[in-house]
Design an enzyme around this catalytic site. Structure first.
Site, PDB file in Angstrom:
ATOM      1  N   CYS A 278      -5.773   0.646   5.891  1.00  0.00           N
ATOM      2  CA  CYS A 278      -5.866   2.166   5.959  1.00  0.00           C
ATOM      3  C   CYS A 278      -6.978   2.571   5.081  1.00  0.00           C
ATOM      4  O   CYS A 278      -7.478   3.813   5.027  1.00  0.00           O
ATOM      5  CB  CYS A 278      -4.571   2.856   5.664  1.00  0.00           C
ATOM      6  SG  CYS A 278      -4.286   2.717   3.701  1.00  0.00           S
TER       7      CYS A 278
ATOM      8  N   CYS B 230      -6.757  -1.930   0.530  1.00  0.00           N
ATOM      9  CA  CYS B 230      -5.832  -2.279   1.778  1.00  0.00           C
ATOM     10  C   CYS B 230      -6.677  -2.297   3.064  1.00  0.00           C
ATOM     11  O   CYS B 230      -7.430  -1.219   3.210  1.00  0.00           O
ATOM     12  CB  CYS B 230      -4.900  -1.103   1.947  1.00  0.00           C
ATOM     13  SG  CYS B 230      -3.920  -0.969   3.424  1.00  0.00           S
TER      14      CYS B 230
ATOM     15  N   ASP C 230      21.016  -5.333 -18.082  1.00  0.00           N
ATOM     16  CA  ASP C 230      20.889  -6.240 -17.079  1.00  0.00           C
ATOM     17  C   ASP C 230      19.913  -7.275 -17.644  1.00  0.00           C
ATOM     18  O   ASP C 230      18.714  -7.106 -17.739  1.00  0.00           O
ATOM     19  CB  ASP C 230      20.271  -5.338 -15.841  1.00  0.00           C
ATOM     20  CG  ASP C 230      20.042  -6.540 -14.726  1.00  0.00           C
ATOM     21  OD1 ASP C 230      20.389  -7.576 -14.919  1.00  0.00           O
ATOM     22  OD2 ASP C 230      19.381  -6.128 -13.773  1.00  0.00           O
TER      23      ASP C 230
ATOM     24  N   CYS D  20       0.272   3.121   3.705  1.00  0.00           N
ATOM     25  CA  CYS D  20       0.552   2.517   4.938  1.00  0.00           C
ATOM     26  C   CYS D  20       1.742   1.449   4.696  1.00  0.00           C
ATOM     27  O   CYS D  20       2.351   1.044   5.948  1.00  0.00           O
ATOM     28  CB  CYS D  20      -0.421   2.070   5.806  1.00  0.00           C
ATOM     29  SG  CYS D  20      -1.405   0.702   4.990  1.00  0.00           S
TER      30      CYS D  20
ATOM     31  N   CYS E 205       0.941  -1.201  -0.077  1.00  0.00           N
ATOM     32  CA  CYS E 205       0.014   0.105  -0.028  1.00  0.00           C
ATOM     33  C   CYS E 205       1.046   1.352  -0.091  1.00  0.00           C
ATOM     34  O   CYS E 205       1.889   1.330   0.919  1.00  0.00           O
ATOM     35  CB  CYS E 205      -0.785   0.046   1.259  1.00  0.00           C
ATOM     36  SG  CYS E 205      -1.781   1.617   1.438  1.00  0.00           S
TER      37      CYS E 205
END
Length: 442
Positions: free
Chosen positions: A222, A219, A347, A200, A197
Site C-alpha cells: 500500500c 509496505c 505475567d 493494510c 502494516c
C-alpha cells in the site's frame, strides 16, 4: 503532609520515591495540578528507555537551563510524579519552571490532564506487562489519550517504530531514527511483534533493521513507509558493553554506556536538545558525563568483583541487553533475578520469548545464577536454554547474593533483574556497604 513524609523517608530511610505523593493525593486528589501550575513540562514515555532518556534530556537541557525538576528514581506513576514535585526545589519567583518527567504509559493521560505539557518524547512501544497494558496497540492508545489533551505540544517520536506513524497527529511532530543508508529488502524475525502494516495489515518490509521491529520500514502493498527523519543517527563507529560511539546529523558523540538501544535514548535526548536550541557541542558535553542511572549498567565493586546491574522487564529489552554484553572480550558470570510484583508485571511468560538459547550457546558466560521470588520459573527457563543443573546456582534469598558473588571464579558479573528485584538487590548491596542506600552509587 507530603513534604513531612518525604523528609522522614528520604532523610532517614533513604527512600520515599512514591509514598509522599500517595499520601498527598489522598488528601487532595488534584494536588499535582496545584504543584505543577507554574511549570512547563516535557513528558518522556514509552516501553523501554524512559529513565535513561529522561536523565540524558535533563543533562542536555542543563547546558542552558539551571534548575530542572525531574523524577530520577524512575518512580513514574502518578504518586511518584507528585513526590518529585514535593521534593523539588522552588524555581525563581515570577518565572515558569521546567520539568522533565518520565511517565508510565498508562499514566500519560492523568498526568497530562494535570500539567501544562509542552513536549512529548516517545521512545518505543513493545509488548510489556500485558496484565496492565494489554497488547501494545492499547498501550499506544493510552499515550494518545494524553497527547490529545495538548494539541499544541511538540511530539518527538521514534520514527523507526511503525506504530508512531500509524495515526495522524494533530500536534506538530518531528521524528528521530537510524539512517545508515540500507537498501535491502528484508523481513523482521518471525516472532517479532508489530510488523503488520497499520493500513493494510500486510507484512512490513525493511531496508534495514536496528532491532526488533525498529528500522527503515515500508509496505510494498500500500506504500506505507517510515516518515522523513528530522534527526538522524547515521553511523555506529564503535561499541563495547560500557560505551558507544556514533554520529548524529554529522556530529560525533560518545556515550559511556553500552547497547544499541541506548543510542536511541541518546538520539531522543539530542532531538529534545536541538528543539530547545541546545548546540551540538553542548549536547556532546552533556553526553560525556559518566554517571550511571539507577539499575542501568551501574557497576558495583563487590570485593574485587565488578558487578554490572541491568534492569530488564520484557523480551525486547532483555534481548538487547544480551546483545550488549555479547561485546565483552572476556568470560563473565551471569545472573537473572525475577520477581512478579505489580511494578514488575505479574505475567512472567515473557522470559520464554528471550534469546537465552543463543546466549547460552555463545559460551561467553561461564557461571550462572538465578534468584528472586520467581526463581523456579527462571531456573527452569535457564535449563531449557541449555544451562546444566550443575552449572546453575539458585539463590532465592537476595540478602545472600554478595556472598554468592564473591565465590564466582570470574572477575566480571552481569546481574539482570526486574524492577522490585533490583530494589531488593541494591538494598543488599547497601546493607553490605558496597553502595549508598537509596538511589546513589557509592
Amino acid at each position: 503532609m507530603g513534604k513531612l513524609a518525604y523528609t522522614v523517608l528520604h532523610g532517614v530511610f533513604k527512600g520515599g520515591s512514591s509514598y509522599p505523593g500517595k499520601l498527598a493525593q489522598k488528601i487532595d486528589p488534584n494536588v499535582l495540578a496545584t504543584l505543577g501550575k507554574d511549570y512547563d513540562v516535557i513528558v518522556v514515555t514509552g516501553t523501554n528507555g524512559k529513565t535513561l532518556t529522561t536523565n540524558l534530556v535533563v543533562k542536555v537541557l542543563k547546558q542552558q537551563y539551571a534548575d530542572i525538576l525531574t523524577n530520577p528514581s524512575g518512580s513514574n506513576m502518578m504518586r511518584g510524579i507528585i513526590t518529585a514535585f514535593i521534593a523539588g526545589r522552588k524555581h525563581q519567583h515570577g518565572k515558569r519552571g521546567l520539568a522533565v518527567l518520565e511517565v508510565d504509559e498508562a499514566n500519560v493521560a492523568p498526568v497530562s490532564a494535570a500539567l501544562d505539557v509542552k513536549a512529548y518524547v516517545l521512545t518505543n512501544i513493545f509488548r510489556d506487562q500485558m496484565d496492565r497494558y494489554g497488547e501494545f496497540y492499547t498501550t499506544y492508545a493510552k499515550i494518545l489519550d494524553g497527547i490529545k489533551l495538548h494539541p499544541d505540544a511538540l511530539v518527538l517520536a521514534n520514527g523507526d517504530a511503525p506504530i508512531f506513524h500509524s495515526r495522524e497527529f494533530k500536534n506538530p511532530v518531528k521524528y528521530f531514527g537510524f539512517n545508515r543508508g540500507g537498501t535491502a529488502d528484508m523481513h523482521a524475525a518471525v516472532n517479532t511483534d508489530g510488523v503488520l502494516c497499520p493500513r493494510c495489515e500486510h507484512i512490513l518490509h525493511y531496508h534495514e533493521i536496528s532491532y526488533s521491529n525498529l528500522g527503515d520500514y515500508f509496505c510494498p502493498h500500500c506504500g506505507f513507509k517510515r516518515p522523513a527523519l528530522t534527526y538522524e543517527m547515521t553511523a555506529i563507529k564503535a561499541q563495547t558493553p560500557t560505551s558507544s560511539e556514533f554520529v548524529i546529523d554529522g556530529h560525533d558523540y560518545k556515550l559511556s554506556i553500552g547497547g544499541t538501544y541506548n543510542i536511541y535514548n541518546a538520539l531522543a535526548a539530542y532531538a529534545v536538545g536541538t528543539a530547545y536550541d541546545i548546540t551540538p557541542a553542548q549536547i556532546g558535553k552533556a553526553f560525556a558525563y559518566d554517571e550511571k542511572v539507577f539499575g542501568r549498567q551501574e557497576v558495583v565493586n563487590v570485593d574485587g568483583k565488578q558487578v554490572t546491574l541491568v534492569l530488564v522487564k520484557n523480551p525486547v529489552g532483555m534481548n538487547q541487553v544480551l546483545e550488549m554484553i555479547g561485546h565483552a572480550k572476556d568470560h563473565f558470570a551471569f545472573g537473572f533475578l525475577l520477581n512478579a510484583k505489580y511494578a514488575d508485571g505479574k505475567d512472567t511468560s515473557w522470559i520464554w520469548d528471550t534469546d537465552l538459547e543463543q546466549f547460552v550457546q555463545s559460551k561467553q558466560a561461564t557461571s550462572y545464577l538465578v534468584g528472586g521470588e520467581r526463581y523456579k520459573d527462571i531456573e527452569f527457563r535457564m535449563e531449557v536454554a541449555g544451562v546444566g543443573k550443575n552449572d546453575l546456582i539458585t539463590e532465592p534469598d537476595l540478602t545472600k547474593l554478595p556472598e554468592r558473588i564473591k565465590a564466582f571464579p570470574e572477575d566480571s558479573v552481569y546481574l539482570l533483574a526486574t524492577y522490585t528485584a533490583m530494589l531488593q538487590l541494591r538494598k543488599s548491596f547497601a546493607d553490605g556497604g558496597y553502595i549508598k542506600a537509596g538511589f546513589e552509587n557509592k
